[in-house]
Motif scaffolding. Structure first.
Motif, short mmCIF file in Angstrom:
data_model
loop_
_atom_site.label_atom_id
_atom_site.label_comp_id
_atom_site.label_asym_id
_atom_site.label_seq_id
_atom_site.Cartn_x
_atom_site.Cartn_y
_atom_site.Cartn_z
N ARG A 226 0.82 -1.21 0.00
CA ARG A 226 0.00 0.00 0.00
C ARG A 226 0.86 1.26 0.00
O ARG A 226 0.55 2.22 -0.71
N LEU A 227 1.92 1.25 0.79
CA LEU A 227 2.81 2.41 0.81
C LEU A 227 3.42 2.65 -0.57
O LEU A 227 3.49 3.79 -1.03
N ARG A 228 3.89 1.60 -1.20
CA ARG A 228 4.51 1.76 -2.53
C ARG A 228 3.50 2.22 -3.56
O ARG A 228 3.83 2.99 -4.47
N ASN A 229 2.26 1.76 -3.46
CA ASN A 229 1.23 2.15 -4.43
C ASN A 229 0.84 3.61 -4.34
O ASN A 229 0.35 4.19 -5.32
N ILE A 230 1.03 4.20 -3.16
CA ILE A 230 0.59 5.59 -2.97
C ILE A 230 1.77 6.53 -2.71
O ILE A 230 1.58 7.65 -2.22
N SER A 231 2.97 6.09 -3.07
CA SER A 231 4.16 6.90 -2.78
C SER A 231 5.19 6.81 -3.89
O SER A 231 5.28 5.79 -4.59
N GLN A 232 5.97 7.87 -4.01
CA GLN A 232 7.16 7.80 -4.84
C GLN A 232 8.33 7.41 -3.95
O GLN A 232 8.58 8.03 -2.92
N TYR A 233 9.04 6.37 -4.34
CA TYR A 233 10.12 5.82 -3.52
C TYR A 233 11.45 6.42 -3.97
O TYR A 233 11.88 6.21 -5.11
N LEU A 234 12.10 7.17 -3.08
CA LEU A 234 13.37 7.80 -3.40
C LEU A 234 14.46 7.21 -2.51
O LEU A 234 14.32 7.16 -1.29
N VAL A 235 15.54 6.75 -3.13
CA VAL A 235 16.65 6.15 -2.39
C VAL A 235 17.78 7.18 -2.25
O VAL A 235 18.21 7.78 -3.23
N PHE A 236 18.24 7.37 -1.02
CA PHE A 236 19.36 8.27 -0.73
C PHE A 236 20.60 7.41 -0.53
O PHE A 236 20.89 6.95 0.57
N ASP A 237 21.32 7.18 -1.62
CA ASP A 237 22.46 6.27 -1.61
C ASP A 237 23.76 7.08 -1.57
O ASP A 237 24.49 7.17 -2.55
N SER A 238 24.00 7.73 -0.42
CA SER A 238 25.21 8.54 -0.28
C SER A 238 25.66 8.51 1.18
O SER A 238 24.94 8.05 2.06
N GLU A 239 26.85 9.01 1.42
CA GLU A 239 27.38 9.06 2.78
C GLU A 239 26.70 10.18 3.57
O GLU A 239 26.13 11.12 3.00
N SER A 240 26.79 10.08 4.89
CA SER A 240 26.20 11.10 5.76
C SER A 240 26.80 12.47 5.46
O SER A 240 28.02 12.61 5.27
N GLN A 241 25.95 13.48 5.40
CA GLN A 241 26.37 14.84 5.11
C GLN A 241 26.37 15.72 6.37
O GLN A 241 26.55 16.92 6.27
N ARG A 242 26.16 15.14 7.53
CA ARG A 242 25.99 15.95 8.73
C ARG A 242 27.20 16.79 9.08
O ARG A 242 27.08 17.93 9.47
N LYS A 243 28.40 16.23 8.91
CA LYS A 243 29.59 17.02 9.18
C LYS A 243 29.72 18.16 8.17
O LYS A 243 30.09 19.27 8.50
N THR A 244 29.36 17.85 6.93
CA THR A 244 29.43 18.88 5.89
C THR A 244 28.46 20.01 6.17
O THR A 244 28.78 21.18 6.07
N LEU A 245 27.23 19.63 6.56
CA LEU A 245 26.20 20.64 6.81
C LEU A 245 26.51 21.46 8.05
O LEU A 245 26.13 22.61 8.14
#
Length: 247
Positions: A226-245
């Motif tokens: 149900r979640l997939r049927n009503i959502s656009q699935y975006l994958v964040f395939d990167s390293e953590s940016q918290r130190k950068t931010l």
């Protein structure tokens, strides 16, 4: 005589105004000369009301100033994956928001921690609130904890809270999978909430650190379908940016 009468009326008006501000706990000088003047007082009052509105929507101090404008002003990380997903999320909230609302269409933002998933989800909610709509951000662990605690202490408050989650126009669930899923009632509650919003065609935005396989291994196939049927699935395939931010 007329001047005296007008002066008396003005004095009564000022005293009434001053009393009202004192009762509201928002003392404003009548002559507008102290504490920065009348304009500053109204700005402070407006800011306080805005903070209350955000807190009522679940947006606390850390994310209070997170908007698409503030993200772009600060600058996105130099990461193609994050930039690509940011563009899609912003279009969801600006160009396509009404269509998404009408069709109950949401977002699943999945991937590594520290990749701006929650930041982007909050920016969508902020845009939503800016347009005068109602929405709510709930960390998943807090959602389960609130439901459990409220049911034990105040059943009326629990009922109102759960009704709000099930019926609010936009629900943002942050960190799906962080809750204790060992208890069967937790999975049942998640299933119930998602199913009801699915049937009502009310959008959900989900952030999660779990992969698609991990989500499918944690929740029932019906929930994920149900979640997939009503959502656009975006994958964040990167390293953590918290130190950068933070730098």
């Amino acid at each position: 005589m007329a001047d005296d009468f007008r002066a008396m009326l003005e004095e009564i008006k000022n005293k009434a105004l001053q009393k009202q501000k004192e009762q509201n706990g928002q003392m404003k000088p009548v002559d507008g000369t102290e504490q920065g003047g009348e304009d500053d007082w109204y700005k402070r009052r407006e800011k306080q009301e805005r903070i209350k509105e955000l807190e009522n929507a679940g947006v606390m101090k850390r994310y209070r100033n997170v908007t698409f404008e503030s993200i772009e002003k600060r600058g996105l990380p130099d990461n193609a994956d994050i930039r690509k997903n940011y563009k899609i999320v912003k279009e969801y909230a600006t160009r396509n928001m009404q269509w998404n609302l009408d069709h109950g269409f949401g977002l699943i933002l999945a991937g590594n921690y520290g990749t701006m998933k929650t930041t982007m989800a909050v920016a969508v909610l902020q845009q939503f609130l800016k347009e005068g709509r109602s929405g709510l951000l709930v960390p998943m662990c807090s959602l389960i904890d609130n439901l459990y605690t409220m049911r034990s202490l105040n059943r009326e408050e629990w009922a109102r809270y759960e009704l709000r989650i099930r019926s609010i126009p936009l629900l943002v669930i942050d960190d799906l999978g962080s809750e204790n899923t060992d208890q069967s009632w937790v999975l049942s509650k998640v299933d119930s909430i998602i199913t009801e919003r699915y049937n009502k065609m009310l959008p959900i935005i989900v952030t999660t650190n779990l992969s698609k396989g991990e989500l499918e291994g944690t929740y029932s196939g019906r929930i994920m379908d149900r979640l997939r049927n009503i959502s656009q699935y975006l994958v964040f395939d990167s390293e953590s940016q918290r130190k950068t931010l933070a730098s």
